[in-house]
Design an enzyme around this catalytic site. Structure first.
Site, PDB file in Angstrom:
ATOM      1  N   TYR A 219      -1.587  -0.666  10.863  1.00  0.00           N
ATOM      2  CA  TYR A 219      -2.201  -0.867   8.995  1.00  0.00           C
ATOM      3  C   TYR A 219      -0.747  -0.563   8.365  1.00  0.00           C
ATOM      4  O   TYR A 219      -0.115  -1.354   7.822  1.00  0.00           O
ATOM      5  CB  TYR A 219      -2.892  -0.275   8.480  1.00  0.00           C
TER       6      TYR A 219
ATOM      7  N   SER B 277       0.377  -0.816   0.075  1.00  0.00           N
ATOM      8  CA  SER B 277      -0.056  -0.001   0.195  1.00  0.00           C
ATOM      9  C   SER B 277       1.122   1.404  -0.040  1.00  0.00           C
ATOM     10  O   SER B 277       1.869   1.572  -0.033  1.00  0.00           O
ATOM     11  CB  SER B 277      -1.319   0.269   1.778  1.00  0.00           C
TER      12      SER B 277
HETATM   13  N1  LIG Z   1      -9.006  -1.223  -1.094  1.00  0.00           N
HETATM   14  C1  LIG Z   1      -7.378  -0.138  -1.455  1.00  0.00           C
HETATM   15  O1  LIG Z   1      -7.622   1.582  -1.616  1.00  0.00           O
HETATM   16  C2  LIG Z   1      -6.671  -0.270  -1.010  1.00  0.00           C
HETATM   17  C3  LIG Z   1      -4.853  -0.051  -0.970  1.00  0.00           C
HETATM   18  C4  LIG Z   1      -3.565  -0.169  -0.627  1.00  0.00           C
HETATM   19  C5  LIG Z   1      -3.589  -1.529  -0.462  1.00  0.00           C
HETATM   20  N2  LIG Z   1      -5.102  -2.497  -0.085  1.00  0.00           N
HETATM   21  C6  LIG Z   1      -4.636  -3.927   0.044  1.00  0.00           C
HETATM   22  O2  LIG Z   1      -5.566  -4.463  -1.172  1.00  0.00           O
HETATM   23  C7  LIG Z   1      -5.701  -5.726  -0.179  1.00  0.00           C
HETATM   24  C8  LIG Z   1      -6.798  -5.861   0.033  1.00  0.00           C
HETATM   25  O3  LIG Z   1      -8.118  -5.060  -0.059  1.00  0.00           O
HETATM   26  P1  LIG Z   1      -9.502  -4.886  -0.121  1.00  0.00           P
HETATM   27  O4  LIG Z   1      -9.794  -2.997  -0.206  1.00  0.00           O
HETATM   28  O5  LIG Z   1      -9.480  -5.303  -1.107  1.00  0.00           O
HETATM   29  O6  LIG Z   1     -10.552  -4.759   0.849  1.00  0.00           O
HETATM   30  P2  LIG Z   1     -11.206  -6.193   1.012  1.00  0.00           P
HETATM   31  O7  LIG Z   1     -12.278  -5.946  -0.316  1.00  0.00           O
HETATM   32  O8  LIG Z   1     -11.815  -5.728   2.492  1.00  0.00           O
HETATM   33  O9  LIG Z   1     -10.609  -7.454   1.268  1.00  0.00           O
HETATM   34  C9  LIG Z   1     -10.141  -8.266   2.135  1.00  0.00           C
HETATM   35  C10 LIG Z   1      -9.549  -9.490   1.839  1.00  0.00           C
HETATM   36  O10 LIG Z   1      -9.378 -10.346   2.880  1.00  0.00           O
HETATM   37  C11 LIG Z   1      -9.665 -11.332   3.773  1.00  0.00           C
HETATM   38  N3  LIG Z   1      -9.282 -11.757   4.724  1.00  0.00           N
HETATM   39  C12 LIG Z   1      -9.145 -10.408   5.661  1.00  0.00           C
HETATM   40  N4  LIG Z   1      -8.496 -11.241   6.537  1.00  0.00           N
HETATM   41  C13 LIG Z   1      -8.130 -12.502   6.523  1.00  0.00           C
HETATM   42  C14 LIG Z   1      -7.560 -13.999   7.593  1.00  0.00           C
HETATM   43  N5  LIG Z   1      -7.114 -13.575   8.274  1.00  0.00           N
HETATM   44  N6  LIG Z   1      -7.578 -14.890   6.631  1.00  0.00           N
HETATM   45  C15 LIG Z   1      -8.597 -15.086   5.183  1.00  0.00           C
HETATM   46  N7  LIG Z   1      -8.243 -14.066   4.527  1.00  0.00           N
HETATM   47  C16 LIG Z   1      -8.969 -13.131   4.632  1.00  0.00           C
HETATM   48  C17 LIG Z   1     -11.393 -10.709   2.887  1.00  0.00           C
HETATM   49  O11 LIG Z   1     -11.810 -12.061   4.056  1.00  0.00           O
HETATM   50  P3  LIG Z   1     -13.616 -12.267   4.482  1.00  0.00           P
HETATM   51  O12 LIG Z   1     -14.516 -10.870   2.918  1.00  0.00           O
HETATM   52  O13 LIG Z   1     -14.145 -13.101   4.170  1.00  0.00           O
HETATM   53  O14 LIG Z   1     -13.663 -10.142   5.374  1.00  0.00           O
HETATM   54  C18 LIG Z   1     -11.169 -10.284   1.790  1.00  0.00           C
HETATM   55  O15 LIG Z   1     -11.729 -10.990   0.885  1.00  0.00           O
HETATM   56  C19 LIG Z   1      -5.342  -5.558   1.185  1.00  0.00           C
HETATM   57  O16 LIG Z   1      -4.570  -6.217   1.594  1.00  0.00           O
HETATM   58  C20 LIG Z   1      -5.215  -4.564   1.326  1.00  0.00           C
HETATM   59  O17 LIG Z   1      -4.074  -3.510   1.894  1.00  0.00           O
HETATM   60  C21 LIG Z   1      -6.021  -2.232  -0.280  1.00  0.00           C
END
Ligand SMILES: NC(=O)c1ccc[n+]([C@@H]2O[C@H](COP(=O)([O-])OP(=O)(O)OC[C@H]3O[C@@H](n4cnc5c(N)ncnc54)[C@H](OP(=O)(O)O)[C@@H]3O)[C@@H](O)[C@H]2O)c1
Length: 250
Positions: free
Chosen positions: A155, A142
């Site tokens: 985070y 990130s």
């Molecule tokens: N969105 C942004 O702007 C952004 C920016 C920079 C980086 N990121 C990174 O991108 C990645 C995905 O984030 P996202 O924004 O797409 O969020 P999201 O839609 O909430 O997706 C997160 C995923 O991780 C899963 N997860 C969380 N804890 C877990 C565990 N203990 N075991 C297995 N699965 C687990 C969640 O499962 P459940 O659905 O079951 O909860 C979900 O499938 C993350 O690493 C985040 O830090 C996101």
């Protein structure tokens, strides 16, 4: 597109957000995809969307913080799609509690999921790849790996850790044929952050910090991952690719 024809990819946390976009993007590029979700029914929705477009996909399950679950996830991946050439470590959680109010439990939950989870899945996947003498691992970090933000302490610490996890893994695995890189996405609306990114006041303030003048599109992340996973990136090792509309230029 067939840039990844014949490759087998595992994407963690692929039931929504960045993960599902990446899984669909890898499948569109020709890879067979293991769609990881800790909830099988949610993973099946993405698996079925890939299959409906002519792709190959299976759902795999498990909690990334559990070594036993991760071992089972690898077993399901290898039996489901026939092996593993590409890993996208993506499953993660956010925390927005200010530092002085942060409880130990919340700190540990974020570090366990975002950092230890990437270690456990990364190591298990790398062992399979090293036995084949080839592979590509992409860790989803990130902008927070370098850019602090109020309320982002666990985070940001986890993402800073992923930056060095990536470089350290890359160093040890490159001689064994496995490339490790990371991406550093900026701001993308997903279930992780929808509650505050869509607030009009917050949105205006955040967009003012993004030179592109907008949030990112999930396909823009997927394309970057396809590139890093493919042979087009054969000499790209230990890199961190920013996909943030210029958010970290400041
Ligand atoms: N969105 C942004 O702007 C952004 C920016 C920079 C980086 N990121 C990174 O991108 C990645 C995905 O984030 P996202 O924004 O797409 O969020 P999201 O839609 O909430 O997706 C997160 C995923 O991780 C899963 N997860 C969380 N804890 C877990 C565990 N203990 N075991 C297995 N699965 C687990 C969640 O499962 P459940 O659905 O079951 O909860 C979900 O499938 C993350 O690493 C985040 O830090 C996101």
């Amino acid at each position: 597109m067939t840039r990844l024809a014949g490759r087998r990819a595992l994407v963690t946390g692929a039931n929504g957000g960045l993960g599902s976009a990446i899984a669909i993007g890898l499948a569109r590029a020709g890879a067979a995809v293991a769609v990881h979700s800790r909830r099988a029914a949610a993973g099946d929705v993405v698996r079925d969307a890939i299959r409906a477009n002519g792709g190959v996909a299976e759902t795999v399950t498990g909690d990334v913080t559990s070594a036993a679950d991760v071992a089972e996830m690898m077993r399901q991946t290898v039996s489901g799609i026939g092996g593993l050439d590409i890993l996208v470590n993506n499953a993660g959680i956010i925390s927005t509690t200010p530092f002085l109010e942060l409880e130990e439990e919340e700190w540990r939950r974020v570090i366990d999921t975002n950092l230890t989870g990437y270690f456990l899945v990364g190591q298990a996947a790398a062992r399979i790849m090293v036995a084949e003498g080839r592979g590509s691992i992409v860790n989803v970090s990130s902008t927070r790996q370098v850019q602090a933000w109020p309320g982002s302490l666990p985070y940001a610490s986890s993402k800073g850790g992923i930056a060095m996890l990536t470089r350290s893994m890359a160093l040890e695995l490159a001689p064994l044929g496995v490339r490790v890189n990371s991406i550093a996405p900026g701001t993308f609306v997903t279930e992780l952050n929808r509650h505050y990114l869509t607030d009009p006041d917050f949105r205006d303030k955040r967009i003012a910090t993004i030179p592109a003048g907008r949030y990112g599109d999930l396909d823009e992340v997927a394309e970057a991952v396809v590139y890093l996973a493919s042979d087009d990136a054969s000499f790209v090792i230990g890199a961190s690719l920013s996909i943030d509309g210029g958010q970290t230029i400041w």
